[in-house]
Design a protein around this motif. Structure first.
Motif, PDB file in Angstrom:
ATOM      1  N   ARG A  64       0.829  -1.204   0.000  1.00 18.46           N
ATOM      2  CA  ARG A  64       0.000   0.000   0.000  1.00 18.46           C
ATOM      3  C   ARG A  64       0.864   1.256   0.000  1.00 18.46           C
ATOM      4  O   ARG A  64       0.561   2.240  -0.696  1.00 18.46           O
ATOM      5  CB  ARG A  64      -0.916  -0.003   1.229  1.00 18.46           C
ATOM      6  CG  ARG A  64      -1.846   1.189   1.332  1.00 18.46           C
ATOM      7  CD  ARG A  64      -2.778   1.271   0.154  1.00 18.46           C
ATOM      8  NE  ARG A  64      -3.796   2.310   0.342  1.00 18.46           N
ATOM      9  CZ  ARG A  64      -4.560   2.799  -0.626  1.00 18.46           C
ATOM     10  NH1 ARG A  64      -4.417   2.331  -1.868  1.00 18.46           N
ATOM     11  NH2 ARG A  64      -5.464   3.732  -0.373  1.00 18.46           N
ATOM     12  N   VAL A  65       1.963   1.234   0.774  1.00 21.67           N
ATOM     13  CA  VAL A  65       2.857   2.401   0.808  1.00 21.67           C
ATOM     14  C   VAL A  65       3.455   2.653  -0.561  1.00 21.67           C
ATOM     15  O   VAL A  65       3.495   3.804  -1.062  1.00 21.67           O
ATOM     16  CB  VAL A  65       3.952   2.191   1.874  1.00 21.67           C
ATOM     17  CG1 VAL A  65       5.069   3.221   1.696  1.00 21.67           C
ATOM     18  CG2 VAL A  65       3.361   2.288   3.269  1.00 21.67           C
ATOM     19  N   PRO A 176      -7.010   4.634  10.614  1.00 21.89           N
ATOM     20  CA  PRO A 176      -5.594   4.621  10.236  1.00 21.89           C
ATOM     21  C   PRO A 176      -5.412   4.946   8.756  1.00 21.89           C
ATOM     22  O   PRO A 176      -6.249   4.586   7.914  1.00 21.89           O
ATOM     23  CB  PRO A 176      -5.150   3.192  10.558  1.00 21.89           C
ATOM     24  CG  PRO A 176      -6.401   2.381  10.542  1.00 21.89           C
ATOM     25  CD  PRO A 176      -7.485   3.297  11.027  1.00 21.89           C
ATOM     26  N   GLY A 177      -4.312   5.600   8.454  1.00 26.41           N
ATOM     27  CA  GLY A 177      -4.056   5.978   7.067  1.00 26.41           C
ATOM     28  C   GLY A 177      -2.589   6.291   6.846  1.00 26.41           C
ATOM     29  O   GLY A 177      -1.747   6.152   7.751  1.00 26.41           O
ATOM     30  N   ILE A 178      -2.295   6.715   5.609  1.00 26.48           N
ATOM     31  CA  ILE A 178      -0.935   7.083   5.217  1.00 26.48           C
ATOM     32  C   ILE A 178      -1.000   8.499   4.645  1.00 26.48           C
ATOM     33  O   ILE A 178      -1.909   8.835   3.869  1.00 26.48           O
ATOM     34  CB  ILE A 178      -0.386   6.113   4.153  1.00 26.48           C
ATOM     35  CG1 ILE A 178      -0.323   4.692   4.712  1.00 26.48           C
ATOM     36  CG2 ILE A 178       0.999   6.546   3.698  1.00 26.48           C
ATOM     37  CD1 ILE A 178       0.076   3.666   3.662  1.00 26.48           C
ATOM     38  N   LEU A 201      -6.295   3.400   5.175  1.00 25.99           N
ATOM     39  CA  LEU A 201      -5.891   1.986   5.257  1.00 25.99           C
ATOM     40  C   LEU A 201      -7.063   1.105   5.667  1.00 25.99           C
ATOM     41  O   LEU A 201      -6.873   0.009   6.202  1.00 25.99           O
ATOM     42  CB  LEU A 201      -4.747   1.834   6.278  1.00 25.99           C
ATOM     43  CG  LEU A 201      -3.405   2.447   5.885  1.00 25.99           C
ATOM     44  CD1 LEU A 201      -2.410   2.294   7.026  1.00 25.99           C
ATOM     45  CD2 LEU A 201      -2.860   1.779   4.618  1.00 25.99           C
ATOM     46  N   ASP A 202      -8.278   1.568   5.395  1.00 24.31           N
ATOM     47  CA  ASP A 202      -9.461   0.825   5.809  1.00 24.31           C
ATOM     48  C   ASP A 202      -9.547  -0.529   5.102  1.00 24.31           C
ATOM     49  O   ASP A 202      -9.874  -1.549   5.718  1.00 24.31           O
ATOM     50  CB  ASP A 202     -10.715   1.651   5.525  1.00 24.31           C
ATOM     51  CG  ASP A 202     -11.955   1.009   6.117  1.00 24.31           C
ATOM     52  OD1 ASP A 202     -12.010   0.855   7.354  1.00 24.31           O
ATOM     53  OD2 ASP A 202     -12.866   0.646   5.343  1.00 24.31           O
ATOM     54  N   ASP A 203      -9.238  -0.571   3.818  1.00 19.12           N
ATOM     55  CA  ASP A 203      -9.294  -1.842   3.090  1.00 19.12           C
ATOM     56  C   ASP A 203      -8.269  -2.834   3.647  1.00 19.12           C
ATOM     57  O   ASP A 203      -8.561  -4.033   3.808  1.00 19.12           O
ATOM     58  CB  ASP A 203      -9.042  -1.616   1.597  1.00 19.12           C
ATOM     59  CG  ASP A 203     -10.181  -0.844   0.931  1.00 19.12           C
ATOM     60  OD1 ASP A 203     -11.279  -0.823   1.521  1.00 19.12           O
ATOM     61  OD2 ASP A 203      -9.942  -0.268  -0.147  1.00 19.12           O
TER      62      ASP A 203
END
Length: 539
Positions: A64-65, A176-178, A201-203
Motif C-alpha cells: 500500500r505504501v 488509520p491511514g498514510i 488503510l481501511d481496506d
C-alpha cells in the motif's frame, strides 16, 4: 404438603465441583496428556499465527505504501507540469493555488484520497490556517513531525497517521491511514508549497481482520482436531492400563483367577501376557503358601491336642511327686519342684498354642458386653500382686475418677492387660509399674508404664512377634511362653482396637491398649498419649 428440596449454597456447589475436577485431574492420565498436548499446540499455533499475521500485515502495508507514494508522486509531477506552463507574473498566487489544488481534490474524490496544500515553506503550520484542502478533512490528520520535515525544501516523504474528519469525505473514512508529502514551486510568487496526500488503510484493515478471523478459526479447529486425536491415541494406551489396574485390584481382593484379555502382538499385548504370567505365578505361590499355612495350623492344633493326654498323665505323676517331696532327699525334692514349675509352664504354653491356632483358623469369637477398664485394671493388679512382690515391684493404678466403658469381651481384655502388666513386672528392674486408665465418648485406653530396661530403636514393632525377646539371653522369670504379647495383639485386632508400644533404652517402656467405645466404631484417636509425659528426651 410437598416441599421443594433446598439446593446447597453456590459456594458449596462450586467448592464441590472444584474438588471433583481436581480429583479427576489427579487420577486421569488421559486428561493430563490431552491438556498438555492442547496447551503446547496452542502455544505453537499462537506463535505461527502471530508470525503469519506480522508477515501479512507488513506485506499489505508495504504494498500500500509503494502504491500511494507512486500515485502521490505522479500527482505532484502532473502539478509541476501544469505549473510549468502557467504564466508567472500575470496570475495572482491565490488563484494559482486554486488552479493547482482543485484538480487534485477532484481526482481525490473519485480515487479515495484527500489533499492538503499547506502555506508556503516558512509561513507557519497547518494549525495556523491558510491551507487549502479537501472539504470535511481535519488538517490535524497531518502529523507534526511530517510538517516539521517540510519546514524547508525536502524530497517526498511519508508516514502513518490517523485520519480525522469534520464531516463525511467520500472514499476516505476515519481511522488509520498514510500521508505522503511532496513539494512544488509556485511561479506566481516563486515560493515552495507542500502538498499532503492522505490515503485510508481501511481496506487493508478489513483484509487483516479477515485473515485474523481465518487464522483464529483454523487454529481453533486445529486445536479441536489435535485434542480429539490425542484423546483417541491416549485412550488406546490408557484403556489397557485401566484394565490392568482393575484386574490388579481384583487380584489384591483375592480373586486370583482374574486375567487380562490379550489382543494383538504389540507392546501392550506383550505387557498383558507378562502380567497374566505374573498373576499365574502369584496364584500358584499363594496357593502353595496357603496350603503350607493350613498344614502348619493343623499341625500346631493337632500337636497341641495330642499333647493334652500325655501332659495330663505327666501332670498327675508330677503332682504325686510334688506332694511327696518332703520324704525325698534334697536333690530329689528340688527335682520334683522344678518338674512342677516346668509342667505349669508347659501347660500354659499348650493353652497359648491352642489359642494361636484358633486365631490362625479364624475361629476366635467375641462375647461382647460393656466393660469398665478401671475394674479390669484393678482385678489384673490383684492377680499379679504375688508376682510383683516376688520381684520387689509395686503396681500402681492411676484411677481417672470416672467410668471408662467399652464394648468388649471381658475375658480377652483381662488377658491383654494381664500380659502387659506381667511383661512390665518382668522388665521393671524393681521399679514401680504404673497402669493408667482413661476414656472419652469415642474410646477407652489402658497404658502400662515401666521404668526398666526399655526398648531399642525398631524393637517397638518387633515386640509383638511370636517368641521374640529383646535380649535372647534373658530368662523368662515370670514363666512367660513368648506368645503373650502376640495373643494380646490378636485379641486387640479382634476388638478393632490398637495395641502399641513405646520404649527407650534405660528409660523403660509403655504399652497402650485402645478400644473403641462401640465395637463397630472406627478408632480415630486414643485418650492416652503413647509417649509418656515423664519422657526426658523431647520427641
Amino acid at each position: 404438603m410437598s416441599t421443594t428440596p433446598r439446593l446447597p449454597p453456590v459456594p458449596e456447589r462450586a467448592s464441590y465441583a472444584l474438588r471433583r475436577g481436581l480429583t479427576f485431574w489427579r487420577r486421569s492420565v488421559q486428561a493430563r496428556v490431552v491438556a498438555s498436548t492442547v496447551l503446547l499446540s496452542a502455544a505453537v499455533v499462537g506463535i505461527v499465527g502471530w508470525f503469519l499475521m506480522q508477515q501479512t500485515r507488513d506485506g499489505l502495508l508495504d504494498h500500500r505504501v509503494d502504491q500511494v507514494v507512486a500515485e502521490a508522486e505522479n500527482e505532484t509531477a502532473d502539478a509541476r507540469n501544469r505549473l510549468a506552463y502557467a504564466p508567472g507574473t500575470e496570475v495572482d498566487e491565490s488563484e494559482q493555488q486554486e488552479d493547482l489544488v482543485e484538480p487534485i481534490i477532484a481526482r481525490g474524490a473519485t480515487r479515495g484520497f484527500a489533499v492538503v496544500l499547506a502555506p508556503a515553506v516558512g509561513s507557519g503550520r497547518l494549525a495556523e490556517g491558510g491551507a487549502k484542502f479537501t472539504q470535511g478533512l481535519d488538517t490535524s490528520s497531518v502529523p507534526d513531525n511530517l510538517q516539521q520535515h517540510f519546514d524547508q525544501p525536502a524530497p517526498t516523504a511519508w508516514t502513518y497517521t490517523t485520519i480525522r474528519t469534520t464531516r463525511a469525505v467520500p472514499g476516505l473514512p476515519e481511522g488509520p491511514g498514510i500521508v505522503v508529502g511532496s513539494q512544488v514551486t509556485l511561479p506566481a510568487d516563486d515560493q515552495t508549497y507542500t502538498l499532503y496526500y492522505l490515503y485510508s488503510l481501511d481496506d487493508e484493515e478489513e483484509t487483516l481482520a479477515l485473515v485474523e478471523r481465518a487464522l483464529l478459526t483454523a487454529g481453533v479447529l486445529l486445536l479441536l482436531l489435535v485434542a480429539g486425536l490425542t484423546w483417541l491415541v491416549a485412550r488406546q494406551v490408557v484403556t489397557p492400563v485401566r484394565m490392568a489396574r482393575r484386574v490388579a485390584e481384583r487380584l489384591a481382593a483375592g480373586q486370583l483367577q482374574e486375567r487380562l484379555r490379550v489382543t494383538g502382538e504389540d507392546d501392550l499385548a506383550r505387557l498383558a501376557t507378562s502380567f497374566n504370567q505374573m498373576a499365574s505365578n502369584l496364584q500358584r505361590q499363594i496357593r502353595q503358601l496357603e496350603e503350607l499355612s493350613r498344614l502348619q495350623r493343623r499341625f500346631v492344633s493337632d500337636v497341641s491336642h495330642e499333647l493334652r493326654t500325655p501332659l495330663t498323665t505327666v501332670r498327675m505323676a508330677g503332682d504325686v511327686l510334688h506332694d511327696a517331696r518332703a520324704s525325698f532327699d534334697p536333690m530329689t525334692a528340688r527335682a520334683a519342684e522344678l518338674l512342677q514349675t516346668e509342667l505349669d509352664r508347659f501347660e500354659t504354653l499348650l493353652s497359648d498354642l491352642l489359642e494361636i491356632s484358633r486365631f490362625d483358623a479364624g475361629a476366635a469369637v467375641l462375647e461382647v458386653e460393656d466393660v469398665n477398664l478401671v475394674d479390669v485394671a484393678r482385678r489384673v493388679v490383684d492377680m499379679t500382686s504375688a508376682l510383683a512382690e516376688q520381684r520387689d515391684t509395686r503396681v500402681i493404678v492411676i484411677d481417672p475418677g470416672h467410668l471408662c466403658l467399652a464394648e468388649a469381651d471381658v475375658r480377652r481384655v483381662e488377658r491383654i492387660v494381664r500380659n502387659l502388666v506381667t511383661n512390665a513386672i518382668d522388665h521393671a528392674e524393681s521399679h514401680d509399674v504404673h497402669v493408667l486408665v482413661e476414656g472419652d465418648d469415642h474410646a477407652a485406653a489402658i497404658a502400662v508404664r515401666d521404668h526398666g530396661v526399655g526398648l531399642g530403636p525398631g524393637e517397638s514393632a518387633m515386640v509383638f512377634n511370636r517368641f521374640w525377646r529383646a535380649d535372647p539371653a534373658r530368662a523368662r522369670t515370670s514363666g512367660g511362653t513368648g506368645l503373650g504379647l502376640s495373643i494380646a495383639l490378636e485379641d486387640t485386632h479382634l476388638h478393632g482396637g490398637w495395641l502399641q508400644a513405646w520404649g527407650r533404652p534405660g528409660e523403660g517402656a509403655q504399652f497402650r491398649l485402645t478400644l473403641p467405645r462401640r465395637l463397630s466404631q472406627p478408632l480415630r484417636h486414643s485418650p492416652l498419649p503413647l509417649v509418656p509425659q515423664d519422657d526426658r528426651e523431647p520427641a
